[in-house]
Design a protein around this motif. Sequence first.
Motif, PDB file in Angstrom:
ATOM      1  N   GLN A 129      53.615  67.248  -0.650  1.00 42.34           N
ATOM      2  CA  GLN A 129      53.071  66.161   0.167  1.00 42.34           C
ATOM      3  C   GLN A 129      54.002  65.488   0.955  1.00 42.34           C
ATOM      4  O   GLN A 129      53.871  65.285   2.185  1.00 42.34           O
ATOM      5  CB  GLN A 129      52.102  65.150  -0.901  1.00 42.34           C
ATOM      6  N   ASN A 130      55.139  65.124   0.425  1.00 44.45           N
ATOM      7  CA  ASN A 130      56.147  64.296   1.228  1.00 44.45           C
ATOM      8  C   ASN A 130      56.735  65.258   2.326  1.00 44.45           C
ATOM      9  O   ASN A 130      56.964  64.848   3.438  1.00 44.45           O
ATOM     10  CB  ASN A 130      57.421  64.109   0.150  1.00 44.45           C
ATOM     11  N   ASN A 131      56.856  66.824   2.224  1.00 50.14           N
ATOM     12  CA  ASN A 131      57.300  67.559   3.112  1.00 50.14           C
ATOM     13  C   ASN A 131      56.237  67.555   4.211  1.00 50.14           C
ATOM     14  O   ASN A 131      56.631  67.659   5.234  1.00 50.14           O
ATOM     15  CB  ASN A 131      57.731  68.987   2.674  1.00 50.14           C
ATOM     16  N   LYS A 132      55.011  67.717   3.751  1.00 50.19           N
ATOM     17  CA  LYS A 132      53.998  67.679   4.759  1.00 50.19           C
ATOM     18  C   LYS A 132      53.981  66.328   5.784  1.00 50.19           C
ATOM     19  O   LYS A 132      53.834  66.400   6.883  1.00 50.19           O
ATOM     20  CB  LYS A 132      52.531  67.708   4.160  1.00 50.19           C
ATOM     21  N   GLU A 133      54.391  65.071   4.968  1.00 53.82           N
ATOM     22  CA  GLU A 133      54.541  63.759   5.999  1.00 53.82           C
ATOM     23  C   GLU A 133      55.598  63.894   6.861  1.00 53.82           C
ATOM     24  O   GLU A 133      55.503  63.494   7.881  1.00 53.82           O
ATOM     25  CB  GLU A 133      54.352  62.696   4.983  1.00 53.82           C
ATOM     26  N   LEU A 134      56.697  64.445   6.458  1.00 53.07           N
ATOM     27  CA  LEU A 134      58.015  64.505   7.262  1.00 53.07           C
ATOM     28  C   LEU A 134      57.737  65.263   8.279  1.00 53.07           C
ATOM     29  O   LEU A 134      58.073  65.036   9.645  1.00 53.07           O
ATOM     30  CB  LEU A 134      59.064  64.977   6.518  1.00 53.07           C
ATOM     31  N   LYS A 135      56.999  66.423   8.118  1.00 48.22           N
ATOM     32  CA  LYS A 135      56.732  67.308   9.184  1.00 48.22           C
ATOM     33  C   LYS A 135      55.676  67.064  10.367  1.00 48.22           C
ATOM     34  O   LYS A 135      55.986  67.201  11.209  1.00 48.22           O
ATOM     35  CB  LYS A 135      56.231  68.710   8.738  1.00 48.22           C
ATOM     36  N   MET A 136      54.691  66.236   9.755  1.00 52.43           N
ATOM     37  CA  MET A 136      53.960  65.427  10.672  1.00 52.43           C
ATOM     38  C   MET A 136      54.448  64.428  11.603  1.00 52.43           C
ATOM     39  O   MET A 136      54.523  64.407  12.727  1.00 52.43           O
ATOM     40  CB  MET A 136      52.803  64.973   9.745  1.00 52.43           C
ATOM     41  N   VAL A 137      55.538  63.980  10.785  1.00 49.11           N
ATOM     42  CA  VAL A 137      56.213  62.563  11.756  1.00 49.11           C
ATOM     43  C   VAL A 137      57.069  63.582  12.816  1.00 49.11           C
ATOM     44  O   VAL A 137      57.183  62.914  13.977  1.00 49.11           O
ATOM     45  CB  VAL A 137      57.085  61.841  10.861  1.00 49.11           C
TER      46      VAL A 137
END
Length: 155
Positions: A129-137
């Motif tokens: 989930q953290n990786n998804k958030e970083l990719k979205m940013v």
Amino acid sequence: MDGIPNVNKAAAATFAEMGVDMSVFKSAKHLASWAGAGVSPGNYESAGKKTSKTTQGNKALKTMAVECVLATSRQNNRIASHRKRITKRQGKMKGRIASAHLLLPITYNILKTGEPYHELGSNYLEGKQNNKELKMVEYLKKKGYTIAPSEQQTA
């Protein structure tokens, strides 16, 4: 298969009813659907009302998969955290069945590749989930948006 948490020799023998040659299945989802075992979700709709009873299948396989899931209740591993996460939202029985369904793809991958089970840890999904958030940013920054850290409110 002894590397999977709480899968003993009796459980491995029950899982062996699926066979050893996994090349007959296109994917782990096909195996789970074929095995049925009452761990594949059904999807029925009649007169606008949806029900999702589990499919019919091998009762011994379902029983053993659920027993293996329940044996992980006091442990800190991926299967136990999966069951707890589903149980919070949907109840005890659906959590047990969903986690028993998780065991089938794990078994498929072990039998197909021949590699032992590697525990991913209870916080495996949190990292994803953290990786998804970083990719979205990063994606938003590439599109020209500026991202400011949010201020957390204290209650």
